[in-house]
Design a protein around this motif. Structure first.
Motif, PDB file in Angstrom:
ATOM      1  N   LEU A 176       0.846  -1.197   0.000  1.00 42.65           N
ATOM      2  CA  LEU A 176       0.000   0.000   0.000  1.00 42.65           C
ATOM      3  C   LEU A 176       0.880   1.246   0.000  1.00 42.65           C
ATOM      4  O   LEU A 176       1.656   1.470   0.939  1.00 42.65           O
ATOM      5  CB  LEU A 176      -0.925  -0.018   1.221  1.00 42.65           C
ATOM      6  N   ARG A 177       0.796   1.979  -1.070  1.00 45.35           N
ATOM      7  CA  ARG A 177       1.611   3.202  -1.191  1.00 45.35           C
ATOM      8  C   ARG A 177       0.765   4.363  -0.719  1.00 45.35           C
ATOM      9  O   ARG A 177      -0.072   4.867  -1.469  1.00 45.35           O
ATOM     10  CB  ARG A 177       2.001   3.410  -2.648  1.00 45.35           C
ATOM     11  N   PHE A 178       0.990   4.786   0.521  1.00 42.10           N
ATOM     12  CA  PHE A 178       0.088   5.827   0.970  1.00 42.10           C
ATOM     13  C   PHE A 178       0.640   7.221   0.894  1.00 42.10           C
ATOM     14  O   PHE A 178       1.818   7.472   0.979  1.00 42.10           O
ATOM     15  CB  PHE A 178      -0.600   5.527   2.292  1.00 42.10           C
ATOM     16  N   PHE A 179      -0.320   8.135   0.683  1.00 43.79           N
ATOM     17  CA  PHE A 179      -0.012   9.549   0.523  1.00 43.79           C
ATOM     18  C   PHE A 179       0.043  10.180   1.921  1.00 43.79           C
ATOM     19  O   PHE A 179       0.703   9.615   2.779  1.00 43.79           O
ATOM     20  CB  PHE A 179      -0.985  10.171  -0.498  1.00 43.79           C
ATOM     21  N   ASN A 265      -2.215   2.458  -4.582  1.00 43.00           N
ATOM     22  CA  ASN A 265      -2.167   3.778  -3.940  1.00 43.00           C
ATOM     23  C   ASN A 265      -3.316   3.908  -2.960  1.00 43.00           C
ATOM     24  O   ASN A 265      -4.443   3.508  -3.271  1.00 43.00           O
ATOM     25  CB  ASN A 265      -2.373   4.888  -4.983  1.00 43.00           C
ATOM     26  N   LEU A 266      -3.056   4.505  -1.816  1.00 43.50           N
ATOM     27  CA  LEU A 266      -4.141   4.912  -0.919  1.00 43.50           C
ATOM     28  C   LEU A 266      -3.997   6.409  -0.666  1.00 43.50           C
ATOM     29  O   LEU A 266      -2.947   6.884  -0.229  1.00 43.50           O
ATOM     30  CB  LEU A 266      -4.092   4.154   0.413  1.00 43.50           C
ATOM     31  N   GLY A 267      -5.052   7.131  -0.974  1.00 37.78           N
ATOM     32  CA  GLY A 267      -5.070   8.575  -0.767  1.00 37.78           C
ATOM     33  C   GLY A 267      -6.512   9.019  -0.893  1.00 37.78           C
ATOM     34  O   GLY A 267      -7.426   8.174  -0.904  1.00 37.78           O
ATOM     35  N   SER A 268      -6.730  10.336  -1.001  1.00 38.87           N
ATOM     36  CA  SER A 268      -8.103  10.793  -1.196  1.00 38.87           C
ATOM     37  C   SER A 268      -8.361  11.033  -2.674  1.00 38.87           C
ATOM     38  O   SER A 268      -9.500  11.172  -3.105  1.00 38.87           O
ATOM     39  CB  SER A 268      -8.326  12.095  -0.421  1.00 38.87           C
ATOM     40  N   GLY A 269      -7.280  11.117  -3.438  1.00 43.46           N
ATOM     41  CA  GLY A 269      -7.415  11.399  -4.864  1.00 43.46           C
ATOM     42  C   GLY A 269      -7.517  12.896  -5.153  1.00 43.46           C
ATOM     43  O   GLY A 269      -7.670  13.304  -6.292  1.00 43.46           O
ATOM     44  N   LYS A 270      -7.441  13.704  -4.070  1.00 46.72           N
ATOM     45  CA  LYS A 270      -7.550  15.162  -4.254  1.00 46.72           C
ATOM     46  C   LYS A 270      -6.318  15.848  -3.682  1.00 46.72           C
ATOM     47  O   LYS A 270      -5.731  15.384  -2.715  1.00 46.72           O
ATOM     48  CB  LYS A 270      -8.762  15.709  -3.495  1.00 46.72           C
TER      49      LYS A 270
END
Ligand code: UD1
Length: 344
Positions: A176-179, A265-270
């Motif tokens: 999991l590649r987190f932002f 990817n894990l993020g909000s996308g924003k």
């Protein structure tokens, strides 16, 4: 013995929130942590929040016998690996320590898993594997060009997982590649608790809001972004924890028949700029947050935010919380525990 998930680094910021989510789903957890950048009192907070007891090991996971002991004493069916050093700046000054620690922990976990016939692992990677993004939103297939040793350890770790997965189809790995995680537990009793002056944006801002630091230093004001400050993808730590649980459940569901390696990817996308985050915190805290512009931090990208389509599709996962939620929860934690766990 109950079948349990081993959470390596389970006392850290993201690890502890993930442990809570697992326990809330009645999944048994064993925490292994050396507490070098966390606090043993996190374990008490987890127990108070969930009303459950958690078995934890204060161990150095670079010692293989220690890892083996945990597996011998418990019935581990899967591993989530959060354990490792994570400071970009320190990694450039002490690369050997970073390579040795971060890779040795993963290699020990995998070797012992292989000995014991445990084949499922979720790995905590980072958006830092992409370095300065070439295009936005950042996709999993984009080039990996980390700009520091910390990021290199994440790329190398993923390489190891890929190669191992190819060697034996019983392995199943999700990286999991987190932002940028933000926020804290709703209770206000668990949150990011950095030692010393924070490096990251959110804890720095809240320490200014509460009066422990005098003003925020904004790194750069002439980035090619809408207001000149750099843009990042912030996501609630609870959403990130949900993502880890979803990934582990995915690996454990035999009907998925998943074998191999997948990076998500894990993020909000924003994307939000530093000034937008500052304004959101001002609204939530009702306080003016003084700031000054200073030099850019070396290696900081102008803009980075994730494509989260793959994680949505693969895991059926989606982030739920807004920036306001993230700021509110961070502020609640900061007010309830102004000195982390170091109070009466
Ligand atoms: C940083 C790391 C990243 C790591 C992540 C989680 C760097 C270059 N990247 O991400 O590898 O995975 O933390 O630990 O260190 N900012 C300020 N003033 C501050 C602090 C930050 O203006 O006092 C700005 C930064 O320039 C950036 C944004 O706020 O644009 C977020 O910074 P930060 O929280 O440190 O996260 P990243 O740099 O994105």
């Amino acid at each position: 013995m109950m079948a349990a998930i081993l959470v390596a680094g389970g006392a850290g910021y993201v690890g502890s929130h993930t442990v809570i989510k697992l326990l809330e789903k009645d999944i048994d957890v064993i925490i292994a942590d050396d507490f070098s950048n966390s606090d043993e009192r996190v374990i008490h907070a987890i127990e108070a929040i969930t009303g459950k007891t958690v078995k934890s090991y204060a161990v150095d996971l670079t010692q293989k016998e220690e890892v083996r002991r945990i597996f011998d004493e418990n019935e581990i069916i899967g591993v989530i690996d959060f354990a490792g050093f994570k400071s970009v700046g320190t990694s450039s000054k002490a690369p050997l320590a970073y390579y040795r620690n971060n890779l040795e922990i993963l290699l020990n976990l995998l070797s012992v898993m292989q000995e014991q016939g445990v084949y499922h692992l979720v790995f905590s990677s980072s958006a830092t594997v992409y370095g300065n993004p070439e295009s936005l939103p950042v996709k999993e297939s984009d080039k990996q060009k980390p700009t520091n040793p910390y990021g290199q350890t994440k790329v190398m770790s993923e390489r190891i997982l890929r190669d191992l997965a190819k060697s034996d189809e019983r392995w199943s790995f999700i990286s999991l590649r987190f932002f940028n995680p933000l926020g804290a537990h709703k209770s206000g009793d668990l949150g990011e608790n950095p030692n010393g002056v924070p490096n990251n944006l959110a804890p720095y801002i809240t320490q200014v809001a509460i009066g422990k630091l005098s003003e925020l230093k904004i790194f750069g004001h002439d980035f090619p972004t809408s207001d000149g400050t750099s843009v990042r993808d912030y996501m609630h730590v609870d959403d990130l924890a949900e993502g880890h649980v979803a990934a582990m459940e995915y690996l454990l569901t035999t009907s998925n028949k998943f074998s191999g390696f997948e990076a998500l990817n894990l993020g909000s996308g924003k994307g939000y700029s530093v000034l937008e985050i500052l304004r959101a915190f001002e609204q939530v805290t009702g306080k003016k947050i003084p700031f000054e512009y200073v030099e850019k931090r070396e290696g900081d990208a102008a803009e980075s935010f994730a494509s989260i389509e793959k994680a949505k599709e693969f895991l059926g996962w989606e982030p739920k919380y807004t920036i306001t939620d993230m700021c509110l929860d961070t502020w609640n934690w900061q007010q309830k525990h102004p000195n982390g766990y170091n109070e009466a």
